[in-house]
Design a protein around this motif. Structure first.
Motif, PDB file in Angstrom:
ATOM      1  N   ASP A 139      30.748   0.835  86.946  1.00  0.00           N
ATOM      2  CA  ASP A 139      29.873  -0.336  86.923  1.00  0.00           C
ATOM      3  C   ASP A 139      30.487  -1.384  86.007  1.00  0.00           C
ATOM      4  O   ASP A 139      30.210  -1.431  84.802  1.00  0.00           O
ATOM      5  CB  ASP A 139      28.485   0.095  86.420  1.00  0.00           C
ATOM      6  CG  ASP A 139      27.455  -1.029  86.504  1.00  0.00           C
ATOM      7  OD1 ASP A 139      26.267  -0.731  86.304  1.00  0.00           O
ATOM      8  OD2 ASP A 139      27.832  -2.183  86.768  1.00  0.00           O
ATOM      9  N   PHE A 140      31.286  -2.279  86.586  1.00  0.00           N
ATOM     10  CA  PHE A 140      31.968  -3.290  85.782  1.00  0.00           C
ATOM     11  C   PHE A 140      31.027  -4.371  85.281  1.00  0.00           C
ATOM     12  O   PHE A 140      31.271  -4.989  84.246  1.00  0.00           O
ATOM     13  CB  PHE A 140      33.148  -3.905  86.550  1.00  0.00           C
ATOM     14  CG  PHE A 140      34.279  -2.933  86.738  1.00  0.00           C
ATOM     15  CD1 PHE A 140      34.492  -2.314  87.957  1.00  0.00           C
ATOM     16  CD2 PHE A 140      35.108  -2.612  85.678  1.00  0.00           C
ATOM     17  CE1 PHE A 140      35.517  -1.395  88.111  1.00  0.00           C
ATOM     18  CE2 PHE A 140      36.136  -1.697  85.820  1.00  0.00           C
ATOM     19  CZ  PHE A 140      36.349  -1.078  87.044  1.00  0.00           C
ATOM     20  N   ASP A 141      29.925  -4.592  86.011  1.00  0.00           N
ATOM     21  CA  ASP A 141      28.945  -5.575  85.546  1.00  0.00           C
ATOM     22  C   ASP A 141      28.351  -5.130  84.217  1.00  0.00           C
ATOM     23  O   ASP A 141      28.263  -5.898  83.268  1.00  0.00           O
ATOM     24  CB  ASP A 141      27.807  -5.734  86.577  1.00  0.00           C
ATOM     25  CG  ASP A 141      28.276  -6.451  87.838  1.00  0.00           C
ATOM     26  OD1 ASP A 141      27.632  -6.296  88.888  1.00  0.00           O
ATOM     27  OD2 ASP A 141      29.309  -7.177  87.767  1.00  0.00           O
ATOM     28  N   LEU A 142      27.944  -3.863  84.169  1.00  0.00           N
ATOM     29  CA  LEU A 142      27.352  -3.339  82.941  1.00  0.00           C
ATOM     30  C   LEU A 142      28.372  -3.317  81.812  1.00  0.00           C
ATOM     31  O   LEU A 142      28.070  -3.669  80.671  1.00  0.00           O
ATOM     32  CB  LEU A 142      26.803  -1.931  83.184  1.00  0.00           C
ATOM     33  CG  LEU A 142      26.045  -1.308  82.009  1.00  0.00           C
ATOM     34  CD1 LEU A 142      24.807  -2.123  81.673  1.00  0.00           C
ATOM     35  CD2 LEU A 142      25.659   0.146  82.313  1.00  0.00           C
ATOM     36  N   MET A 143      29.602  -2.915  82.156  1.00  0.00           N
ATOM     37  CA  MET A 143      30.680  -2.881  81.163  1.00  0.00           C
ATOM     38  C   MET A 143      30.851  -4.269  80.547  1.00  0.00           C
ATOM     39  O   MET A 143      30.883  -4.436  79.328  1.00  0.00           O
ATOM     40  CB  MET A 143      31.992  -2.436  81.832  1.00  0.00           C
ATOM     41  CG  MET A 143      33.121  -2.138  80.856  1.00  0.00           C
ATOM     42  SD  MET A 143      34.728  -1.962  81.666  1.00  0.00           S
ATOM     43  CE  MET A 143      34.494  -0.476  82.625  1.00  0.00           C
ATOM     44  N   LYS A 148      30.345  -7.800  76.087  1.00  0.00           N
ATOM     45  CA  LYS A 148      30.057  -9.181  75.674  1.00  0.00           C
ATOM     46  C   LYS A 148      28.981  -9.186  74.590  1.00  0.00           C
ATOM     47  O   LYS A 148      29.090  -9.883  73.587  1.00  0.00           O
ATOM     48  CB  LYS A 148      29.590  -9.997  76.878  1.00  0.00           C
ATOM     49  CG  LYS A 148      29.418 -11.488  76.572  1.00  0.00           C
ATOM     50  CD  LYS A 148      29.259 -12.306  77.825  1.00  0.00           C
ATOM     51  CE  LYS A 148      27.812 -12.331  78.285  1.00  0.00           C
ATOM     52  NZ  LYS A 148      27.494 -13.488  79.121  1.00  0.00           N
ATOM     53  N   ALA A 149      27.948  -8.384  74.793  1.00  0.00           N
ATOM     54  CA  ALA A 149      26.859  -8.328  73.812  1.00  0.00           C
ATOM     55  C   ALA A 149      27.364  -7.826  72.465  1.00  0.00           C
ATOM     56  O   ALA A 149      27.100  -8.429  71.419  1.00  0.00           O
ATOM     57  CB  ALA A 149      25.749  -7.417  74.328  1.00  0.00           C
ATOM     58  N   LEU A 150      28.124  -6.741  72.481  1.00  0.00           N
ATOM     59  CA  LEU A 150      28.643  -6.181  71.232  1.00  0.00           C
ATOM     60  C   LEU A 150      29.535  -7.188  70.539  1.00  0.00           C
ATOM     61  O   LEU A 150      29.502  -7.330  69.320  1.00  0.00           O
ATOM     62  CB  LEU A 150      29.419  -4.884  71.504  1.00  0.00           C
ATOM     63  CG  LEU A 150      28.551  -3.664  71.836  1.00  0.00           C
ATOM     64  CD1 LEU A 150      29.402  -2.533  72.378  1.00  0.00           C
ATOM     65  CD2 LEU A 150      27.781  -3.197  70.602  1.00  0.00           C
ATOM     66  N   ILE A 174      24.484   1.713  70.420  1.00  0.00           N
ATOM     67  CA  ILE A 174      25.758   1.332  69.812  1.00  0.00           C
ATOM     68  C   ILE A 174      25.544   0.024  69.074  1.00  0.00           C
ATOM     69  O   ILE A 174      25.136  -0.978  69.676  1.00  0.00           O
ATOM     70  CB  ILE A 174      26.867   1.139  70.881  1.00  0.00           C
ATOM     71  CG1 ILE A 174      27.034   2.388  71.721  1.00  0.00           C
ATOM     72  CG2 ILE A 174      28.178   0.720  70.230  1.00  0.00           C
ATOM     73  CD1 ILE A 174      27.635   3.567  71.006  1.00  0.00           C
ATOM     74  N   LYS A 175      25.813   0.059  67.760  1.00  0.00           N
ATOM     75  CA  LYS A 175      25.659  -1.164  66.975  1.00  0.00           C
ATOM     76  C   LYS A 175      26.991  -1.888  66.931  1.00  0.00           C
ATOM     77  O   LYS A 175      28.048  -1.259  66.949  1.00  0.00           O
ATOM     78  CB  LYS A 175      25.204  -0.815  65.564  1.00  0.00           C
ATOM     79  CG  LYS A 175      23.781  -0.277  65.543  1.00  0.00           C
ATOM     80  CD  LYS A 175      23.333   0.007  64.134  1.00  0.00           C
ATOM     81  CE  LYS A 175      23.161   1.503  64.003  1.00  0.00           C
ATOM     82  NZ  LYS A 175      22.729   1.941  62.727  1.00  0.00           N
ATOM     83  N   PRO A 176      26.973  -3.210  66.881  1.00  0.00           N
ATOM     84  CA  PRO A 176      28.246  -3.937  66.897  1.00  0.00           C
ATOM     85  C   PRO A 176      29.069  -3.632  65.648  1.00  0.00           C
ATOM     86  O   PRO A 176      28.600  -3.770  64.538  1.00  0.00           O
ATOM     87  CB  PRO A 176      27.818  -5.414  66.917  1.00  0.00           C
ATOM     88  CG  PRO A 176      26.392  -5.433  66.543  1.00  0.00           C
ATOM     89  CD  PRO A 176      25.808  -4.103  66.836  1.00  0.00           C
ATOM     90  N   ASP A 195      39.016 -10.997  79.606  1.00  0.00           N
ATOM     91  CA  ASP A 195      38.907 -12.204  78.796  1.00  0.00           C
ATOM     92  C   ASP A 195      38.212 -11.965  77.472  1.00  0.00           C
ATOM     93  O   ASP A 195      38.332 -12.759  76.558  1.00  0.00           O
ATOM     94  CB  ASP A 195      38.169 -13.302  79.579  1.00  0.00           C
ATOM     95  CG  ASP A 195      39.008 -13.851  80.727  1.00  0.00           C
ATOM     96  OD1 ASP A 195      38.440 -14.484  81.638  1.00  0.00           O
ATOM     97  OD2 ASP A 195      40.234 -13.629  80.715  1.00  0.00           O
ATOM     98  N   LEU A 196      37.479 -10.865  77.356  1.00  0.00           N
ATOM     99  CA  LEU A 196      36.800 -10.559  76.093  1.00  0.00           C
ATOM    100  C   LEU A 196      37.731  -9.870  75.104  1.00  0.00           C
ATOM    101  O   LEU A 196      37.422  -9.772  73.920  1.00  0.00           O
ATOM    102  CB  LEU A 196      35.599  -9.638  76.344  1.00  0.00           C
ATOM    103  CG  LEU A 196      34.427 -10.200  77.141  1.00  0.00           C
ATOM    104  CD1 LEU A 196      33.449  -9.079  77.463  1.00  0.00           C
ATOM    105  CD2 LEU A 196      33.724 -11.309  76.371  1.00  0.00           C
TER     106      LEU A 196
END
Lengths: 409, 136
Positions: A139-143, A148-150, A174-176, A195-196
């Motif tokens: 699931d690349f969308d979730l990845m 991105k969020a982290l 998972i905390k950043p 890109d991230l």
């Protein structure tokens, strides 16, 4: 953007809790934090559990993200252990969570296994006829959303893929971290995820070496034979070549592991020829070089000052092109037998981003029991680890200097 | 991890846990006890279990993975008999790879890192079945 750090005035058995109520369906935690002091006061030592204090500080919320493409399982690989060791502290699975978690956490780094983003579990893959290497199993969308969020300082509820049961277990928080490493088969497959990444590495093991390593890994197992090991590699090869291998063109550094050229017809895979292919022009990354940057060097350190045992050590360095990019390639063939060989080599390398003379040697000795500690794999993994530390420090320094510019909207 | 096993000729066996680090794999000491005129020869054997599972759950997991490898290899050979290039054949060998790697990861954890993966869980839940200390 603020990061909240929680401090309690009591010791570990604090009765404080923090609830982070709102979660989106993608598993993000919103930034509001509500605190309350719990009513139960069951402290064995009878100390009073006072109120908890939460301090919010506007800190460096941008996480540095490193991608590592490897076919050797997740988070437990030698590379990961060396990398986290460079930053200090040992990486451990999250305490008190699922014992089958693939995640490793140390003070500075969190290593996430990308298998956790499998969209199909083992049964699902069998039904659809796809291997774990196939993008359709992931699931690349979730990845993308979670990395991105982290990266922006938001904690996520990440699924856990259990490699023993083959099932997807309930998610873990998972905390950043300061440095997020995403390791697995497809860190650079999806363009948005690519890109991230602040830095990316591809571990390119040649077929002969892969075969030799898998023999070492599996021959002691009941059920395995040379034929079954070979059949497994061959059956996975088409998917590997189609989906995994092409990622190496995107990597900032490629560690290529090949059979040695120092021993004719060697097929044991014990002596290795390792090439560190470093892309030129990558921000915050200055390639390692030998003697004279940009020139071509061939160097055999063994001679009058240094005696080496068979088959010796051979280095080369020079510019090259790799998939259309300008690169510098540092290559080591052979083995280190003694400490003084290692320190001698280290003293002749430049741009290694060490903080003191002998740091590479010290790191290698610290993990002398890890595989590759006497050859180029250990050496280059350690060097890449130091380069990542350097990159992290440069990025952090540039953020402190211009915090408004550094924070992306 | 080391355990002291005390054997006496009268058949009583006691286990005394010692510290977790033992550099010699096997240390033997023989001594004689005199008790009421009887001579007893007792032997203390110090066995180091540096690479083995500590908890029952992990020991069972090791066994389970070993059996799974065998089973999956047999399955893969069976499935691939028809067509080696089929999707089913690919998937079958991919499963073999997955389990083989899982077993290897467990071995690395136990032998090199010397940590039982259930350590943290068993600190919190010592009464569960999987957290029984594995004794051989």
């Amino acid at each position: 953007m603020a990061a909240c750090a929680v401090y309690t005035s009591q010791s570990l058995n604090s009765t404080c809790s923090i609830s982070t109520p709102t979660k989106t369906h993608l598993g993000f935690h919103q930034k509001q934090v509500v605190f309350y002091s719990a009513s139960k006061r069951t402290s064995k030592r009878g100390s009073s559990s006072g109120p908890c204090v939460i301090t919010c500080s506007a800190g460096d919320s941008q996480t540095v993200v490193i991608g590592l493409a490897a076919d050797s399982g997740c988070g437990k690989s030698t590379f990961m252990r060396r990398l986290t060791s460079v930053f200090g502290g040992a990486a451990e699975p999250p305490k008190g969570g699922n014992p089958d978690s693939n995640t490793l956490i140390s003070d500075m780094t969190t290593v996430i296994c990308l298998d956790d983003y499998h969209s199909l579990d083992r049964t699902g893959r069998k039904e659809k006829g796809v291997t774990a290497l196939d993008p359709r199993a992931n699931d690349f969308d979730l990845m993308y959303e979670q990395v991105k969020a982290l990266k922006s300082g938001i904690a996520v509820d990440k699924p856990i893929y259990n490699h023993v049961t083959g099932l997807l277990d309930p998610p873990e928080l998972i905390k950043p971290p300061k440095i997020l490493v995403i390791e697995g088969l497809h860190p650079m497959f999806d363009e948005r995820v690519r890109d991230l990444l602040d830095f990316s590495i591809y571990l390119d093991i040649s077929n002969e070496v892969k075969f030799a390593w898998k023999i070492q890994r599996d021959m002691a197992e009941r059920g395995h034979s040379l034929e079954s090991i070979k059949a497994s590699i061959d059956a996975r090869k088409p998917d590997f070549d189609a989906y995994i291998d092409p990622q190496k063109q995107y990597a900032d550094a490629v560690i290529e592991v090949l059979p040695t050229q120092l021993i004719p017809d060697d097929n044991e895979g014990k002596v290795l020829r390792v090439r560190l292919i470093m892309k030129e022009g990558v921000k915050h990354f200055s390639p390692v070089y030998l003697f004279d940057e940009g020139s071509s060097i061939s160097w055999i350190p063994c001679g009058r000052k240094l005696t080496c045992s068979y088959p010796g050590i051979k280095f080369s360095y020079g510019p090259d092109t790799y998939f259309g990019h300008e690169v510098s390639v540092l290559e080591m063939d052979g083995q280190f037998d003694r400490l003084d060989e290692l320190i001698y080599v280290e003293s002749h390398l430049s741009n290694i981003s060490t903080k003191f003379y002998g740091e590479i040697t010290q790191q290698m000795l610290k993990h002398a029991d890890f595989p590759g500690s006497n050859n180029g794999t250990g050496l280059f993994q350690t060097i890449v680890g130091l380069k990542i530390r350097d990159l992290y420090e440069q990025i952090s320094a540039s953020k402190t200097a211009t915090p408004l510019e550094a924070t992306k909207a | 991890m080391a355990s002291l096993t005390f054997h006496s000729l009268t058949g009583t066996v006691e286990k005394i846990p010692t510290s977790s680090f033992c550099s010699n794999p096997r240390i033997s000491a023989t001594f004689h006890c005199k008790n009421k005129g009887e001579k007893r020869v007792s032997r203390m054997t110090l066995k180091a279990m540096g690479g083995a599972a500590k908890y029952k759950g992990t020991q069972m997991r090791e066994k389970q993975l070993t059996e799974m490898i065998e089973k999956k290899v047999t399955e893969a050979k069976e499935v691939c008999k028809g067509d080696e290039t089929s999707d089913e054949c690919k998937v079958a060998w991919d499963e073999v790879e997955e389990i083989s790697q899982a077993k290897a990861d467990l071995r690395i954890k136990l032998e090199i890192e010397k940590k039982d993966p259930l350590e943290s869980f068993c600190q919190e839940n010592p009464e569960t079945e999987e957290c029984r200390i594995y004794e051989d």
